[in-house]
Design an enzyme around this catalytic site. Structure first.
Site, mmCIF file in Angstrom:
data_model
loop_
_atom_site.group_PDB
_atom_site.id
_atom_site.type_symbol
_atom_site.label_atom_id
_atom_site.label_comp_id
_atom_site.label_asym_id
_atom_site.label_seq_id
_atom_site.Cartn_x
_atom_site.Cartn_y
_atom_site.Cartn_z
ATOM 1 N N ASP A 122 26.588 -89.327 71.427
ATOM 2 C CA ASP A 122 25.650 -90.084 72.242
ATOM 3 C C ASP A 122 24.422 -89.241 72.563
ATOM 4 O OD1 ASP A 122 24.395 -91.688 74.083
ATOM 5 O OD2 ASP A 122 25.935 -91.498 75.635
ATOM 6 N N ASP A 143 18.490 -93.268 71.110
ATOM 7 C CA ASP A 143 19.788 -93.180 71.773
ATOM 8 C C ASP A 143 20.888 -93.761 70.884
ATOM 9 O OD1 ASP A 143 21.952 -93.131 73.432
ATOM 10 O OD2 ASP A 143 21.234 -94.696 74.778
#
Ligand SMILES: *[C@@H]1O[C@H](CO)[C@@H](O)[C@H](O)[C@H]1NC(C)=O
Ligand SMILES: *[C@@H]1O[C@H](CO)[C@@H](O)[C@H](O)[C@H]1NC(C)=O
Ligand SMILES: *[C@@H]1O[C@H](CO)[C@@H](O)[C@H](O)[C@H]1NC(C)=O
Length: 408
Positions: free
Chosen positions: A114, A294
């Site tokens: 992430d 992201d």
């Protein structure tokens, strides 16, 4: 849950100023699908593990050995010539999230990498057995505990986890950190427990977003950076297929055309940058679009006016408030979408913008581009990243490099 988990800190950031921090309606938008995915996964965890092995590029043992020998010999990361590749495999047919194998203290766990958060946290032996069913867990070793350290993370979809901290050995694609902060869960929210394929997250934003107290810990990337051949990693997420993350090197076979570099705004702890225009099909409109990349967010969230301009070109598209965003007939023709970064267009093929049917067999589909209402910046999540090779370089001046994937 991690699939729709909105990056931690973006919401932490806006959370204080919003009455309902989850303005993106991510979880609501996909709640139906989540239930179905649960069903799907309950029957198939073994298959997914198989899929990981099947599609994942195996890490050559020689590279593992080499990295380890070097680390042991030096006992510090002084030899700057290590690099490695780890597969990133979609967890379901909609690419809700991508999983990568990570070896922690000898056990392999599958983690969601992430770039929108900075904690490496894992399911662990400290949790009640009922909440780790179906998961691979980190066997917490009392001799490795960082006594008095704790962590607690809350994602934008309401999911979260918390626990204790250990300093242990972590290997990603042959690159080893002998003393990495491993955040062992003592408690996870129900959605994490139910998602049996995901054993934790590996944060790759800047370490300033790490939640460990009393002292923030470094991300895996920051720990191994001095040992890498080059201070960078690259994301190579693919559309309905296995991709990879490359650490310490750029794989020229994975992209075509130029890499366009742009300096990163690290002030909020994210890989932040500004685009100067957006395009819907062949029509380009100038606009300052401040955003972040992201990998931990499934969709592309951007300014409502841009989203509106996009769906105006999709016949039958409308906002479905029950679904929490734009939907359209699954067979609608979708124009390409692009943002201009550093003077170069980064194109997302139209078909990538069809995220998923609302439910199994539904003829309505949920859009991969949605409004960032309440957020104040754009999130270029997986819908955007799946067609790109993105270099995250963290030398003296951090920068992002964007290139179009080969064969897209
Ligand atoms: C990876 O590192 C090895 C040395 O450990 C080096 O020989 C090789 O060229 C590197 N590969 C890339 C693609 O940088
Ligand atoms: C990027 O956009 C933000 C928000 O609009 C603005 O404050 C910032 O100055 C911009 N940065 C650059 C380098 O243009
Ligand atoms: C994924 O797509 C299928 C159809 O291909 C759909 O039935 C299912 O609900 C979707 N699942 C998720 C988690 O989005």
């Amino acid at each position: 849950m991690p699939s729709f988990a909105h990056l931690t800190a973006a919401l932490a950031l806006v959370g204080t100023s919003l009455s309902t921090p989850v303005q993106l309606n991510k979880r609501e938008a996909f709640s139906v699908e989540q239930v179905q995915r649960g069903t799907y996964l309950k029957n198939g965890p073994a298959q997914l593990v198989k899929a990981l092995r099947k599609h994942g590029k195996p890490v050559p043992q020689s590279l593992l050995d080499a990295a380890e020998n070097r680390a042991n010999a030096a006992n510090v990361f002084s030899l700057a010539d290590v690099n490695g590749t780890v597969p990133a495999v979609p967890n379901d047919e909609n690419d809700s999230l991508y999983l990568s194998p990570v070896t922690i203290a000898g056990n392999t766990l599958h983690l969601d990498f992430d770039t929108g958060s900075a904690d490496l946290w894992v399911f662990s032996s400290l949790q009640p057995a009922a909440s780790t069913k179906g998961h691979d867990v980190y066997q917490a070793d009392a001799t490795k505990e960082k006594k008095g350290y704790t962590w607690k993370i809350a994602y934008g979809d309401g999911s979260g986890a918390s626990g204790k901290v250990y300093a242990d050995k972590v290997t990603v694609g042959g690159v080893t950190a002998t003393s990495q902060a491993v955040e062992a869960a003592t408690s996870v929210s129900a959605s994490f427990a139910q998602d049996v394929d995901t054993d934790g997250l590996l944060g790759l934003s800047f370490s300033t977003l790490n939640t460990v107290k009393p002292q923030q810990q470094k991300t895996f990337f920051d720990t191994v950076k001095p040992q890498l051949a080059q201070p960078l990693f690259a994301s190579y997420l693919k559309y309905h297929a296995a991709g990879s993350y490359d650490f310490g090197f750029i794989d020229k076979s994975k992209y075509t055309g130029p890499i366009t570099y742009i300096n990163v705004d690290t002030s909020k702890g994210f890989w932040g940058f500004n685009a100067t225009a957006y395009s819907v099909g062949t029509t380009t409109t100038k606009a300052n679009v401040a955003g972040i990349v992201d990998t931990g967010t499934s969709l592309l969230y951007t300014d409502a006016s841009i989203v509106q301009a996009y769906y105006r070109q999709v016949s039958g598209a409308s906002v479905d408030s029950a679904q929490g965003g734009y939907t359209f007939p699954c067979n609608a023709a979708l124009p390409d979408f692009a943002i201009t970064v550093g003077g170069v267009k980064q194109v997302v093929p139209g078909k990538y913008i069809n995220y998923a049917p609302l439910s199994s067999g539904s003829t309505k589909c949920f859009g991969g581009i949605q409004a960032n209402t309440g957020l104040g910046f754009s999130i270029f999540g997986d819908i955007f990243l799946k067609s790109k090779y993105v270099i995250h370089e963290s030398g003296s001046t951090p920068r992002l490099g964007f290139a179009q994937q080969a064969g897209v």
